[in-house]
Scaffold this active site. Structure first.
Site, mmCIF file in Angstrom:
data_model
loop_
_atom_site.group_PDB
_atom_site.id
_atom_site.type_symbol
_atom_site.label_atom_id
_atom_site.label_comp_id
_atom_site.label_asym_id
_atom_site.label_seq_id
_atom_site.Cartn_x
_atom_site.Cartn_y
_atom_site.Cartn_z
ATOM 1 N N HIS A 60 0.877 -1.218 -0.026
ATOM 2 C CA HIS A 60 -0.061 0.014 -0.088
ATOM 3 C C HIS A 60 0.756 1.301 0.109
ATOM 4 O O HIS A 60 0.339 2.267 0.020
ATOM 5 C CB HIS A 60 -0.874 0.041 1.206
ATOM 6 C CG HIS A 60 -0.264 0.170 2.582
ATOM 7 N ND1 HIS A 60 0.638 -0.705 2.983
ATOM 8 C CD2 HIS A 60 -0.263 1.361 3.266
ATOM 9 C CE1 HIS A 60 1.121 0.052 4.151
ATOM 10 N NE2 HIS A 60 0.591 1.156 4.365
ATOM 11 N N HIS A 75 1.174 6.732 -1.247
ATOM 12 C CA HIS A 75 0.484 5.885 -0.147
ATOM 13 C C HIS A 75 -0.883 5.682 -0.769
ATOM 14 O O HIS A 75 -1.692 6.838 -1.062
ATOM 15 C CB HIS A 75 0.146 6.662 1.187
ATOM 16 C CG HIS A 75 -0.403 5.867 2.328
ATOM 17 N ND1 HIS A 75 -1.505 5.455 2.516
ATOM 18 C CD2 HIS A 75 0.415 5.225 3.444
ATOM 19 C CE1 HIS A 75 -1.730 4.472 3.476
ATOM 20 N NE2 HIS A 75 -0.374 4.508 3.955
#
Length: 661
Positions: A60, A75
């Site tokens: 992620h 992110h």
């Protein structure tokens, strides 16, 4: 001033970082940047050119460092770490070089939405405070790869400046051991400051590029960290029982390439004293890495030996029964074949082939070789028998079973010969002839030359230690009992542990280990007093497990977590150790196993039958425990000490100097 052009990693609407539905990102605590909301997903592109310095194991988050030193974090989504990587497929790895617009990963927006998570993608400069002058963001709707911002870096700073900021995952997405690992990496100067990392029973051991960039006060104050030690060229973070979990989390975040059994190259000394320290550090490092993986086996075998002795003492079995043979094999195998196991671990540390060196250990312990070692009368000149010959060349064949140091030397020799063999042997023949030649050459070097020399020296050292003990067991017990745990502080006890193991392996017992056992009990008694006396819940939660650990033979959580931290506690514990050591020597307590402290009670049972050593162990251990407990409870600790300790840490936070305990 030229700037770094930043591309949109994914399509959507560019929004201000303050509008992100996450307090950490919105507050810009992790750095300045921007966000893209309302994405349709798909390919995630590199916003800048540079080197990939971090890939979250859940996919992620990806970090990239530019040539200008700016560290960007991409992110993907908010709280998406909880999805364990299911919506992401990462196309890059740490260390890869990427150009702006290259594919980094794919993002499944439908899976993120179905899981109830926010799909907003955040791009931030994590070292904003150190490197970023300004960031100009272009608002509006963008497609992946469109220019979206310009980052203007500050002027370059000297290398000796404050630590490089790490690229951690957001503080709200990592918990437990992962959070501890992230904070440790931040405190030691960031991922770029780590050359190599390994671990032992209680410590994660880092080799750093620049130790001055590590903040001792910050790291030692982290939840999950007991203390910090700088020794042997290592930055050692004392964790305790959770060390393997924290180590795994550290290597997950840094990348497995930093996890190494070998020490990375470090600058060579420039002075005679520097060479002495360097050499000692190297020897301790090899011994530590060689012994750590088998310490648990030695301890377990010692316990089995003690239980076997008890079964024989109370006539449950006798030494002619099949039961005895089976249990004795379980207890003695690790000692009998010690060169094989130590050869494997030493080779990993020194960079040789572990399997080949283990085979050399098998040569040294081969049954017919052991029979040769038992034959012959001592030579008048050499003082040892020339009990074997090779093509008519006589030599001394020592008994290498139960030995440690000859195979460590063999691993060192193999680490020097193996690279040479790989250079001179053609590739087509290498698979067969490199192992063949290495086994033959190293085995002969050890058997004919280095083995007898090393055995002579190690036996001499053991005899010298025994001789000092024999001069006055009482005084020896007093001094060793009082000062042994001080060796643990600096990691110097690793120079003693192999001597104890060798002593037990060769003679079957160790008076020295009996004294060391009393010091473990004393450390446990002191931290137990703190546990009972303190009203601070956090300290009580630390002291309780530390006391159990010390009474099970591992004193570092007690020492670093409590005893050293509160000064007088370590002194009272050492006094208890001196009392226990004095009584151990006075009562001539002997020890037939490796495991010490209270859990090692069976190690004090003489295989020939229960004798005074067992009762002496109980008396000496009881005295050490009671002395250290009472001295600590009444004179060594009060809760105000804990308050002062916390105040000191707050004042020193951010200091580059070690905190004085």
């Amino acid at each position: 001033m030229s700037g770094t052009h930043v591309l949109a990693p994914i399509d959507g609407k560019v929004i201000d970082l303050g509008d992100v539905n996450d307090p950490v990102f919105a507050s810009r605590k992790m750095g300045d940047g921007f966000a893209i909301a309302g994405t349709s997903g798909g390919d995630v592109l590199a916003p800048v050119s540079g080197t990939v310095i971090m890939v979250a194991k859940t996919g992620h988050a990806i970090g990239i460092s530019t040539d200008e030193g700016l560290q960007f974090l991409v992110h993907l989504g908010i709280d998406t770490v909880e999805l364990e990587g299911r919506p992401f497929e990462v196309s890059v790895a740490k260390g890869d070089t990427v150009e702006a617009g290259d594919k980094l990963a794919t993002m499944d927006v439908a899976a993120i939405t179905e899981a109830g998570k926010d799909t907003t993608t955040v791009v931030i400069v994590t070292n904003t405070k150190k490197k970023l002058d300004s960031l100009e963001v272009i608002p509006g709707t963008v497609s992946a790869g469109d220019p979206v911002a310009v980052a203007f870096p500050r002027e370059a700073h000297p290398v000796a400046a404050a630590p490089v900021e790490p690229v951690p995952a957001p503080v709200d997405t990592l918990t437990g051991h992962d959070a501890t690992a992230r904070d440790i990496i931040a405190g030691i100067g960031g991922p770029g400051n780590v050359r190599s990392v390994t671990h032992c029973i209680t410590r994660v051991r880092f080799y750093l590029q620049d130790e001055s960039r590590a903040d001792d006060a910050f790291v030692s104050d982290l939840d999950g960290v007991i203390d910090v030690v700088r020794a042997g060229g290592q930055y050692q973070v004392v964790i305790g029982a959770d060390v393997e979990d924290v180590y795994d989390a550290v290597t997950d975040q840094l990348g497995t390439e930093v996890a190494s059994e070998t020490q990375p190259d470090k600058p060579r000394p420039t002075s005679p004293w520097g060479w002495v320290k360097y050499g000692f550090s190297e020897v301790i490092g090899v011994i530590t890495a060689s012994m750590i993986p088998i310490i648990g086996l030695l301890a377990a075998s010692g316990i089995i030996k003690g239980i076997l002795s008890l079964l024989m003492t109370f006539d449950v079995i006798d030494d002619t029964s099949d039961t005895f043979v089976i249990i004795n094999a379980m207890s003695d195998a690790v000692f009998l074949f010690l060169p094989i196991f130590v050869g494997f671990t030493a080779a990993k540390r020194l960079g040789a082939d572990p399997v080949i060196v283990a085979i050399i250990g098998g040569v040294l312990t081969y049954p017919s070789m052991m029979e040769l070692a038992e034959s012959g009368a001592p030579n008048e000149v050499l003082g040892m028998p020339l009990n074997a010959d090779l093509f008519g060349l006589p030599f001394h064949m020592a008994n290498y079973s139960y030995s440690i140091f000859p195979i460590i030397v063999a691993a060192w020799v193999a680490s020097r010969i193996e690279p040479w063999l790989k250079r001179v042997v053609p590739n087509i023949l290498r698979m067969i002839f490199v192992p063949l030649l290495e086994v033959v050459i190293v085995s002969l070097i050890i058997l004919l030359l280095l083995g007898p020399v090393v055995m002579f020296i190690s036996t001499g050292i053991a005899s010298a230690i025994q001789g000092v003990y024999d001069l006055s067991p009482t005084i020896s017990g007093l001094l060793i009992g009082g000062f042994y745990q001080a060796l643990v502080i600096f990691g110097l006890h690793w120079a003693v542990i192999p001597l104890v193991a060798q002593d037990i392996a060769s003679t079957g017992h160790s008076y020295l280990n009996a004294i060391i056992s009393a010091t473990m009990v004393a450390q446990g008694g002191a931290v137990l007093a703190v546990f009972i006396k303190t009203k601070a819940e956090k300290l009580k939660g630390l002291a309780g497990p530390a006391a159990i650990s010390a009474l099970c033979g591992i004193t570092e959580p007690a020492m670093y977590g409590v005893n050293l931290k509160y000064g007088r506690v370590f002194i009272t514990a050492s006094i208890g150790g001196a009392v226990g050591g004095l009584l151990t020597g006075l009562l001539n307590v002997n020890m037939w196993g490796f495991t010490g402290s209270l859990i090692g009670f069976s190690s004090f049972v003489n295989p020939e039958g229960l004798d005074s050593s067992f009762w002496g162990f109980l008396i000496a251990s009881g005295a050490a425990l009671v002395t250290s407990f009472l001295l600590t409870y009444f004179f060594g600790f009060k809760d105000s000490d804990a308050e002062k300790s916390r105040e000191v840490k707050k004042v020193r936070l951010g200091s580059r100097e070690p905190v004085q305990r």
